[in-house]
Structure formats: structure tokens, C-alpha cells
Scaffold this motif. Sequence first.
Motif, PDB file in Angstrom:
ATOM      1  N   GLU A  58      18.970   3.510  -3.448  1.00 48.51           N
ATOM      2  CA  GLU A  58      17.686   4.131  -3.765  1.00 48.51           C
ATOM      3  C   GLU A  58      16.775   3.156  -4.509  1.00 48.51           C
ATOM      4  O   GLU A  58      15.553   3.154  -4.314  1.00 48.51           O
ATOM      5  CB  GLU A  58      17.895   5.390  -4.611  1.00 48.51           C
ATOM      6  N   LEU A  59      17.376   2.337  -5.356  1.00 50.25           N
ATOM      7  CA  LEU A  59      16.594   1.362  -6.105  1.00 50.25           C
ATOM      8  C   LEU A  59      15.938   0.356  -5.166  1.00 50.25           C
ATOM      9  O   LEU A  59      14.774  -0.017  -5.350  1.00 50.25           O
ATOM     10  CB  LEU A  59      17.495   0.643  -7.109  1.00 50.25           C
ATOM     11  N   GLU A  60      16.662  -0.046  -4.149  1.00 48.59           N
ATOM     12  CA  GLU A  60      16.093  -0.976  -3.168  1.00 48.59           C
ATOM     13  C   GLU A  60      14.908  -0.342  -2.449  1.00 48.59           C
ATOM     14  O   GLU A  60      13.864  -0.975  -2.266  1.00 48.59           O
ATOM     15  CB  GLU A  60      17.164  -1.402  -2.167  1.00 48.59           C
ATOM     16  N   SER A  61      15.051   0.931  -2.067  1.00 47.86           N
ATOM     17  CA  SER A  61      13.944   1.637  -1.412  1.00 47.86           C
ATOM     18  C   SER A  61      12.758   1.784  -2.359  1.00 47.86           C
ATOM     19  O   SER A  61      11.597   1.636  -1.958  1.00 47.86           O
ATOM     20  CB  SER A  61      14.407   3.019  -0.940  1.00 47.86           C
ATOM     21  N   ALA A  62      13.057   2.082  -3.618  1.00 52.48           N
ATOM     22  CA  ALA A  62      12.001   2.241  -4.611  1.00 52.48           C
ATOM     23  C   ALA A  62      11.218   0.954  -4.789  1.00 52.48           C
ATOM     24  O   ALA A  62       9.978   0.961  -4.878  1.00 52.48           O
ATOM     25  CB  ALA A  62      12.603   2.686  -5.946  1.00 52.48           C
ATOM     26  N   MET A  63      11.914  -0.167  -4.848  1.00 51.21           N
ATOM     27  CA  MET A  63      11.241  -1.443  -5.050  1.00 51.21           C
ATOM     28  C   MET A  63      10.471  -1.876  -3.803  1.00 51.21           C
ATOM     29  O   MET A  63       9.443  -2.572  -3.910  1.00 51.21           O
ATOM     30  CB  MET A  63      12.252  -2.522  -5.462  1.00 51.21           C
ATOM     31  N   GLU A  64      10.929  -1.454  -2.629  1.00 51.18           N
ATOM     32  CA  GLU A  64      10.171  -1.719  -1.405  1.00 51.18           C
ATOM     33  C   GLU A  64       8.815  -1.011  -1.479  1.00 51.18           C
ATOM     34  O   GLU A  64       7.772  -1.595  -1.156  1.00 51.18           O
ATOM     35  CB  GLU A  64      10.961  -1.237  -0.186  1.00 51.18           C
ATOM     36  N   ILE A  65       8.846   0.245  -1.926  1.00 55.47           N
ATOM     37  CA  ILE A  65       7.603   0.989  -2.103  1.00 55.47           C
ATOM     38  C   ILE A  65       6.738   0.333  -3.170  1.00 55.47           C
ATOM     39  O   ILE A  65       5.531   0.136  -2.987  1.00 55.47           O
ATOM     40  CB  ILE A  65       7.901   2.454  -2.489  1.00 55.47           C
ATOM     41  N   PHE A  66       7.347  -0.003  -4.299  1.00 58.86           N
ATOM     42  CA  PHE A  66       6.609  -0.589  -5.414  1.00 58.86           C
ATOM     43  C   PHE A  66       5.874  -1.856  -4.978  1.00 58.86           C
ATOM     44  O   PHE A  66       4.672  -2.012  -5.253  1.00 58.86           O
ATOM     45  CB  PHE A  66       7.559  -0.896  -6.566  1.00 58.86           C
ATOM     46  N   CYS A  67       6.571  -2.744  -4.327  1.00 60.75           N
ATOM     47  CA  CYS A  67       5.962  -4.022  -3.938  1.00 60.75           C
ATOM     48  C   CYS A  67       4.846  -3.811  -2.922  1.00 60.75           C
ATOM     49  O   CYS A  67       3.798  -4.477  -2.986  1.00 60.75           O
ATOM     50  CB  CYS A  67       7.015  -4.967  -3.385  1.00 60.75           C
ATOM     51  N   ALA A  68       5.039  -2.883  -2.005  1.00 61.58           N
ATOM     52  CA  ALA A  68       3.986  -2.586  -1.025  1.00 61.58           C
ATOM     53  C   ALA A  68       2.736  -2.067  -1.731  1.00 61.58           C
ATOM     54  O   ALA A  68       1.598  -2.440  -1.376  1.00 61.58           O
ATOM     55  CB  ALA A  68       4.487  -1.568  -0.005  1.00 61.58           C
ATOM     56  N   CYS A  69       2.930  -1.237  -2.739  1.00 63.49           N
ATOM     57  CA  CYS A  69       1.795  -0.676  -3.466  1.00 63.49           C
ATOM     58  C   CYS A  69       1.101  -1.722  -4.320  1.00 63.49           C
ATOM     59  O   CYS A  69      -0.138  -1.709  -4.447  1.00 63.49           O
ATOM     60  CB  CYS A  69       2.265   0.498  -4.336  1.00 63.49           C
ATOM     61  N   VAL A  70       1.859  -2.631  -4.915  1.00 66.54           N
ATOM     62  CA  VAL A  70       1.261  -3.720  -5.689  1.00 66.54           C
ATOM     63  C   VAL A  70       0.395  -4.595  -4.772  1.00 66.54           C
ATOM     64  O   VAL A  70      -0.735  -4.968  -5.126  1.00 66.54           O
ATOM     65  CB  VAL A  70       2.340  -4.570  -6.385  1.00 66.54           C
ATOM     66  N   LYS A  71       0.915  -4.910  -3.582  1.00 63.80           N
ATOM     67  CA  LYS A  71       0.146  -5.731  -2.637  1.00 63.80           C
ATOM     68  C   LYS A  71      -1.156  -5.040  -2.260  1.00 63.80           C
ATOM     69  O   LYS A  71      -2.230  -5.658  -2.255  1.00 63.80           O
ATOM     70  CB  LYS A  71       0.974  -5.984  -1.374  1.00 63.80           C
ATOM     71  N   LEU A  72      -1.066  -3.754  -1.955  1.00 67.72           N
ATOM     72  CA  LEU A  72      -2.244  -3.014  -1.513  1.00 67.72           C
ATOM     73  C   LEU A  72      -3.277  -2.904  -2.640  1.00 67.72           C
ATOM     74  O   LEU A  72      -4.476  -3.139  -2.431  1.00 67.72           O
ATOM     75  CB  LEU A  72      -1.819  -1.625  -1.036  1.00 67.72           C
ATOM     76  N   ALA A  73      -2.815  -2.558  -3.832  1.00 62.43           N
ATOM     77  CA  ALA A  73      -3.731  -2.432  -4.973  1.00 62.43           C
ATOM     78  C   ALA A  73      -4.371  -3.777  -5.323  1.00 62.43           C
ATOM     79  O   ALA A  73      -5.549  -3.843  -5.705  1.00 62.43           O
ATOM     80  CB  ALA A  73      -2.992  -1.870  -6.182  1.00 62.43           C
ATOM     81  N   SER A  74      -3.605  -4.841  -5.202  1.00 59.56           N
ATOM     82  CA  SER A  74      -4.119  -6.171  -5.528  1.00 59.56           C
ATOM     83  C   SER A  74      -5.226  -6.567  -4.558  1.00 59.56           C
ATOM     84  O   SER A  74      -6.267  -7.118  -4.956  1.00 59.56           O
ATOM     85  CB  SER A  74      -2.984  -7.207  -5.482  1.00 59.56           C
ATOM     86  N   ILE A  75      -5.018  -6.292  -3.270  1.00 58.50           N
ATOM     87  CA  ILE A  75      -6.045  -6.610  -2.280  1.00 58.50           C
ATOM     88  C   ILE A  75      -7.297  -5.779  -2.508  1.00 58.50           C
ATOM     89  O   ILE A  75      -8.431  -6.278  -2.371  1.00 58.50           O
ATOM     90  CB  ILE A  75      -5.485  -6.396  -0.843  1.00 58.50           C
ATOM     91  N   GLU A  76      -7.123  -4.518  -2.864  1.00 69.79           N
ATOM     92  CA  GLU A  76      -8.287  -3.660  -3.143  1.00 69.79           C
ATOM     93  C   GLU A  76      -9.133  -4.240  -4.275  1.00 69.79           C
ATOM     94  O   GLU A  76     -10.375  -4.246  -4.193  1.00 69.79           O
ATOM     95  CB  GLU A  76      -7.822  -2.249  -3.481  1.00 69.79           C
ATOM     96  N   VAL A  77      -8.479  -4.719  -5.321  1.00 68.03           N
ATOM     97  CA  VAL A  77      -9.204  -5.311  -6.446  1.00 68.03           C
ATOM     98  C   VAL A  77      -9.909  -6.602  -6.027  1.00 68.03           C
ATOM     99  O   VAL A  77     -11.077  -6.835  -6.392  1.00 68.03           O
ATOM    100  CB  VAL A  77      -8.234  -5.589  -7.617  1.00 68.03           C
ATOM    101  N   LEU A  78      -9.231  -7.418  -5.252  1.00 70.58           N
ATOM    102  CA  LEU A  78      -9.838  -8.684  -4.805  1.00 70.58           C
ATOM    103  C   LEU A  78     -11.034  -8.426  -3.893  1.00 70.58           C
ATOM    104  O   LEU A  78     -12.067  -9.100  -3.984  1.00 70.58           O
ATOM    105  CB  LEU A  78      -8.793  -9.532  -4.088  1.00 70.58           C
ATOM    106  N   LEU A  79     -10.912  -7.429  -3.015  1.00 69.63           N
ATOM    107  CA  LEU A  79     -12.028  -7.098  -2.123  1.00 69.63           C
ATOM    108  C   LEU A  79     -13.220  -6.535  -2.903  1.00 69.63           C
ATOM    109  O   LEU A  79     -14.379  -6.790  -2.561  1.00 69.63           O
ATOM    110  CB  LEU A  79     -11.585  -6.100  -1.056  1.00 69.63           C
TER     111      LEU A  79
END
Length: 413
Positions: A389-410
Amino acid sequence: MYTERTKEELIALKAELEKEYEALKSKGLKLDMSRGKPCSEQLDLSKDMLYIDLGNFKSESGFDCRNYGMLDGIIEAKRLFMSMLGIENPDEIILGGNASLQLMYDTFARAKYAKGTKFICPVPGYDRHFTILEHFGIEMISVPFINSDLDMDEIEKLAASDADIKGMICVPVYSNPDGFTFSAETVKRLAAMKTADESFKIYWDNAYCMHHLADAPDTIPNIIAECAKAGNPDRAYVFASTSKVTFAGGGICAVASSIVNIKAIQKEMSVQTIGFDKLNQLRHAKFLPNSEALAAHMQKHRAVIEPKFNLVCEILDRDLKPNNLGEWHKPRGGYFISFNGFKGTAKRVVELCKQAGLILTGAGATFPYGKDPDDKNIRIAPTFPPLGELESAMEIFCACVKLASIEVLLAKS
């Protein structure tokens, strides 16, 4: 590096990440990394304590642990905390129930701080500390860590300049959430520093002092002894518990301080209760009879949770480090990993994670009043979920960090 991409490249990458995110959402996962709770495997490590033969139920002093009385706790259980905290005098300790947070709350309540009282709060810090301070109407003054230690120059300046600053609250070993440990020099400076208010108190929450994740554990000087040496014997209250050593809902806790402070606590506590659960104290004393037994038990905890900390850091290194999408480090102990993303992304990451089925500690929780001035810090709690479950959680976390980071840069482009 995302920061080196053109606007067009970021837009294309954002579209790809949104597809990845929607695929994660469609899995219907329900994952929780919101609190630093021990997992079932950790709790199982202490199950034999429930079946220990308590004999005639008597402490070595002859006290019948089934009865009223012995307000400050039995000597055998006090020795457990003396070992944990490096305290030599059992008269400097009072034992309580399962939660040191309750002892801390009670200590604040007894202090009866006046309106206008202020406390120094190292940040990022422990959200429940901030909740207690806010409950009592105490103004919180944030002081950031510098190079993994307290900014003592700033703390000394504040404490010496304002008589309304009545104290400081902190986690000195494996701080929550960064996992920092105060240096010996910092401990000595806190004990000796000049304060505008002569009754200045340090609330020293040693919650993680036995929760090591390294072969050479972090240690610190005994703050009570250092305060006495510096001529400020009544400055520190030290809190600890076995809530993450044995059972989170069935441990024992302690407050340690000078004899003067302990006698004052006992006087008021005698009005509050006739005594805590001495049978539980006796169980703990028999289950963890000496420092060697305690150290061996904590190595078992480490064997359970260290792979989880390793997994989180490995995934962060793999998925976020190549594009420099945040800062983190593997702590040497404690219960958390502190993640700092781009400024202005923490709330968005937490919300995206929630929508995808992952509950995290709220953004801002590691700062007073729930307000992270940079909106970038997120506390990751790896201990409770199973590895899968931790691996799945971190997969979600990293995807969300990437998406949020791009939103801020844009938004800036």
C-alpha cells in the motif's frame, strides 16, 4: 528539469500527467498516511506483555498495584523512563496514563498563562503542540531550523527581549517532521540562555528518543541536568511515553523535571486523580526490565519500519529527484519524512492526493495556526501502511507533486 522546459513542453507534459493521474484515480484506492501510527506488526511485538505473570501484583516496594495510591508511579516503571531519558533520580519523574500529550496539556493548564503569553515554536513542528498552544490562547512565534539544528541566535534574542515570551515547545530528538536532533551545544545554550521572563519554561517532548533508524543512535545531554548546571533548575519539563514502544492505546507516559516542579505537579495531580494504572506499569516493567531489553525491543521496531522509510526515499529519489521537484532526506530516526516541494504547491498536492484516494496530513499542519508561509511542506508518515500500500501511496504522491509543480510553473510563465 521541469524548470528548464518551454511553456509548450510543460503543457504537453501536463496533459500526459493528467492522463496518468486519472488512471490512478480510477483504481478507487483508499490509502491513509495522515498520522504517525504504528502498524499491526509493530503492535504485535508487544503482545506477550499482555500475558506476563504479574505474580502477587506487588511492586518491589511492596505496594499492591491493584489498589489506589502510588500517585507518581512504581519504581520499576520509573527506571524504564530513567533509561530512556538519561535521568538518574527517580524523584524527578511522575508516571501517567498512555498519553504524554495529556500530561503536557495538564502542565499548560496548571501554568494558567495570562492573556498575551507567547511561546517559541521551532518549525516545521508537531501539529498537536500547536493545537494545545492555540487552545490556551498562547501566541506562537515560529523560528525555522537552520542547517538541521535550532536557530539559537534568534531564539536567544527573542527570549531575552520579550517578557511575554514564557517558554518554548519542541521535539529535541528526531524532530517531528524533519527528524532533526538538537546538537549538544544547542541543549546547553537553551539551558543557560538569558530570558526576559525568569519563569521561562521549555516543554521538551522526547517522543521519539528511542525510535532509531541508524546503527549509531542520536543522543543528547539531559536537559534537566543542564538547566541545573546553568542555574536554571526549574526551566525544563520533559515528556515521553511508550505509546510507540508497546501499545499506542495502552502504553504509559512520564513527565520529568526538577524536584520543585515535580512536587508542584504532584500537589495538583493529587486533586485530579488517586493514581494511574499501576498494573500496566508493572506489565511494562516486567516486559522491558532494563535498558538492554528496551534497546533489543526497539531494534525489532526498526526491522519493521526501516524498509518503509527506505521505500519512500527510493521512490522520491527515482520519481522526483531527476527533475529536482522538491527536497527531502532520510531521517536517522523518528516517524516521519518531511517533504518540501515548490512554493505554493503543498495544499494542491494534498488535495490531488485526496481525490486519488490518498489521505495525507493537512498542508500547513506543521506550522502554527495551520499556515505554512511558503505552502510547501508536507509530512509523510510511512509507518502504518503495509509495504504494498505504501508503494501505491507514493506512486500517487509523486504523480500529484509532478502535476502541482507543472501547474505552478505554467502559472508563472
